[in-house]
Enzyme design. Structure first.
Site, PDB file in Angstrom:
ATOM      1  N   GLU A 140      33.641 -31.672 -92.389  1.00 54.64           N
ATOM      2  CA  GLU A 140      34.051 -30.277 -92.246  1.00 54.64           C
ATOM      3  C   GLU A 140      34.351 -29.643 -93.606  1.00 54.64           C
ATOM      4  OE1 GLU A 140      33.481 -28.940 -89.543  1.00 54.64           O
ATOM      5  OE2 GLU A 140      33.291 -30.765 -88.327  1.00 54.64           O
ATOM      6  N   HIS A 143      31.133 -28.657 -95.117  1.00 55.34           N
ATOM      7  CA  HIS A 143      30.647 -27.386 -94.568  1.00 55.34           C
ATOM      8  C   HIS A 143      31.232 -26.215 -95.365  1.00 55.34           C
ATOM      9  CE1 HIS A 143      28.103 -28.166 -91.190  1.00 55.34           C
ATOM     10  NE2 HIS A 143      29.007 -28.830 -90.487  1.00 55.34           N
TER      11      HIS A 143
END
Length: 287
Positions: A140, A143
């Site tokens: 994450e 990202h």
């Protein structure tokens, strides 16, 4: 119902603002150039409004509890791990949150690299080992560091603009054809025109979504590779293996499912926002 209301309210607000801007600029959507401006305002406007309020929307729809003062050792570890990874990735510390869901999932969102949110489900936090959770967090954070939220927003804006413009341009062409073959020259009529536009919006929207899904799958591979650099490929592979053994993700609403590390599965890959977990694992093993 709250999720549906928030989504509808956002779209209505975008339409009202776009109409106001067009009125101020004196743009007439009945011309082709005016239609293109209208399509761009709605297409990009909706995407960027969604991006701007993405953290707020995620917190509301998923019931995220942002960790400001860790209540236990798990929350303390979560914050410290994300802080370390964010520093490694060269981004500002994201907000860290937990949301209540039994499924194994996590997501990142936010309008920029330095204004983001990383959230994990209670199911993932308690159903994975710390090494596996660490890998998910690294995915994450990657990202965020890759700017995936902004990139996907731009792609979605282009696709939305194309769908809105093409649907109305085709409907106008059909209306002109009907009018030229009608003795009274009245064309389809307002309601028939709106019905044609609606159907075309649906058909073109489905086709265009495959383009967005393609780029979404690419960003998942990149985030997996980024996580492997932050914590090691073995930890990321172990996390993906654990996700593969679990059930399909169904708790996230449709507008947020592409954000999760564990995406919804489909018989046809080009309709999936995430590559099959088997392919993601294979890509890590071959890098």
């Amino acid at each position: 119902m709250k999720r549906v209301f928030l989504l509808i309210a956002t779209n209505i607000a975008v339409l009202l603002v776009a109409s106001l801007i067009m009125s101020i600029l004196g743009v007439n959507p009945s011309t082709m150039s005016g239609l293109l401006v209208f399509a761009a305002l709605i297409g990009f406007g909706g995407s960027f409004v969604s991006l701007k309020i993405s953290k707020w929307m995620a917190k509301k729809t998923m019931g995220c509890e942002v960790i400001t003062n860790p209540r236990d050792s798990d929350e303390k570890w979560l914050v410290e791990t994300v802080a370390r990874q964010a520093e490694q990735a060269g981004i500002k510390m994201p907000e860290v949150a937990v949301y209540h869901s039994p499924e194994l999932n996590a997501f990142a969102t936010g309008p920029s690299k330095n204004n983001s949110l990383v959230a994990v489900s209670t199911g993932l936090l308690h159903g994975m080992s710390r090494d596996e959770v660490e890998a998910v967090l690294a995915h994450e954070v990657s990202h965020v560091a890759n700017g995936d939220m902004v990139t996907l927003t731009l792609i979605q804006g282009v696709v939305n603009t194309f769908v809105i413009f093409a649907a109305r341009a085709i409907a106008r062409a059909i209306d002109t054809f009907v009018s030229s073959n009608d003795e009274e020259g009245e064309g389809m009529g307002v309601f028939a025109y709106m019905a044609v536009v609606f159907v075309l919006d649906m058909i073109l929207g489905i086709l265009a979504s495959t383009i967005v899904h393609y780029f979404s799958r690419i960003r998942e591979y990149r985030a997996d590779a980024g996580a492997a650099k932050l914590v090691g490929a073995n930890k990321m592979i172990a996390a993906l293996e654990r996700l593969r053994q679990g059930p399909e993700s169904n708790a996230m609403p449709a507008q947020m499912s592409a954000l999760g590390i564990n995406g919804k599965r489909s018989a046809a890959e080009f309709f999936m926002s995430h590559p099959p977990l088997e392919k993601r694992i294979e890509a890590l093993r071959n890098q």
